[in-house]
Enzyme design. Structure first.
Site, PDB file in Angstrom:
ATOM      1  N   GLN A  50     -21.057   2.974   9.759  1.00  0.00           N
ATOM      2  CA  GLN A  50     -21.123   3.158   8.306  1.00  0.00           C
ATOM      3  C   GLN A  50     -22.542   3.309   7.779  1.00  0.00           C
ATOM      4  OE1 GLN A  50     -18.375  -0.352   7.475  1.00  0.00           O
ATOM      5  NE2 GLN A  50     -17.806   1.120   5.890  1.00  0.00           N
ATOM      6  N   CYS A  92     -12.766   0.213   1.516  1.00  0.00           N
ATOM      7  CA  CYS A  92     -13.787   0.445   2.540  1.00  0.00           C
ATOM      8  C   CYS A  92     -15.023   0.995   1.835  1.00  0.00           C
ATOM      9  CB  CYS A  92     -13.262   1.455   3.558  1.00  0.00           C
ATOM     10  SG  CYS A  92     -14.449   1.857   4.847  1.00  0.00           S
ATOM     11  N   LEU A  93     -16.194   0.462   2.201  1.00  0.00           N
ATOM     12  CA  LEU A  93     -17.433   0.933   1.571  1.00  0.00           C
ATOM     13  C   LEU A  93     -17.636   2.430   1.774  1.00  0.00           C
ATOM     14  CD1 LEU A  93     -19.942  -1.941   2.462  1.00  0.00           C
ATOM     15  CD2 LEU A  93     -18.829  -1.508   0.263  1.00  0.00           C
ATOM     16  N   HIS A 134     -10.247  -4.408  10.585  1.00  0.00           N
ATOM     17  CA  HIS A 134     -10.844  -3.275   9.849  1.00  0.00           C
ATOM     18  C   HIS A 134     -12.159  -2.848  10.517  1.00  0.00           C
ATOM     19  CE1 HIS A 134     -11.707  -1.105   5.901  1.00  0.00           C
ATOM     20  NE2 HIS A 134     -12.890  -1.099   6.484  1.00  0.00           N
ATOM     21  N   HIS A 138     -13.208   0.485  12.834  1.00  0.00           N
ATOM     22  CA  HIS A 138     -14.363   1.362  12.573  1.00  0.00           C
ATOM     23  C   HIS A 138     -15.058   1.756  13.876  1.00  0.00           C
ATOM     24  CE1 HIS A 138     -15.164   2.118   8.372  1.00  0.00           C
ATOM     25  NE2 HIS A 138     -15.017   0.863   8.031  1.00  0.00           N
TER      26      HIS A 138
END
Ligand SMILES: [Zn+2]
Length: 169
Positions: A50, A92-93, A134, A138
């Site tokens: 991310q 989610c960011l 989560h 990722h």
């Protein structure tokens, strides 16, 4: 250093990340930067892809700074046990503005290495369990929207496309 958060559409988010092999100063720095970036983005979990780094490391703090003991660093994590089921809104960011109910196991045990390369197991419930799956997702290139119905996922993708076109993504 605060990294900008990579948004949905960037291929780094949908690619399996590389295992961490060196437990050195660079890893310590990366993890410190990840906590800083996560807090700056008002998140409770962040995986390295991310911030554009395709490595198997994630940070979690479901108390958002309230309890320093609650900070979790997962290096090369794998989910080894899941139990029960709970449906909660999840976001989610990397997919800002959207939140959808997602069914996840109520209790999850993760096996991971710490900053020194020591393996440990940790069991979490509810929000912590959700964060474990989560963030581990990722690192396998999977986003939470893949746990939604195809219809809902397509709707979100269409909305994002519009935002991209408008230069708002
Ligand atoms: Zn996420």
């Amino acid at each position: 250093m605060i990294y900008p958060i990579v948004k949905y559409g960037n291929p780094v988010l949908e690619r399996p990340a590389q295992p961490i092999t060196a437990f050195d100063k660079d890893l310590h720095r990366l993890v410190a930067d990840m906590f800083e970036s996560m807090y700056a983005a008002h998140g409770v979990g962040l995986a390295a892809p991310q911030i554009g780094i395709s490595k198997r490391v994630a940070v979690i703090d479901v108390t958002f700074k309230e309890d320093p003991e609650a900070k979790v660093v997962l290096v090369n994590p794998e989910i080894i046990h899941k139990e029960g089921k709970a449906t909660q809104n999840e976001g989610c960011l990397s997919i800002p503005e959207f939140r959808e109910p997602v069914s996840r196991p109520k209790q999850v045990t993760v096996r991971a290495q710490d900053l020194n390369g020591e393996w440990f197991e940790r069991t979490g419930e509810d929000l912590l369990a959700r964060a474990f799956v989560h963030e581990t997702d990722h690192l396998n290139g999977r986003l939470y929207i893949y746990h939604l119905s195809a219809l809902k996922r397509d709707l979100i993708k269409r909305k994002i496309k519009k935002l991209v076109k408008a230069g708002e993504w």
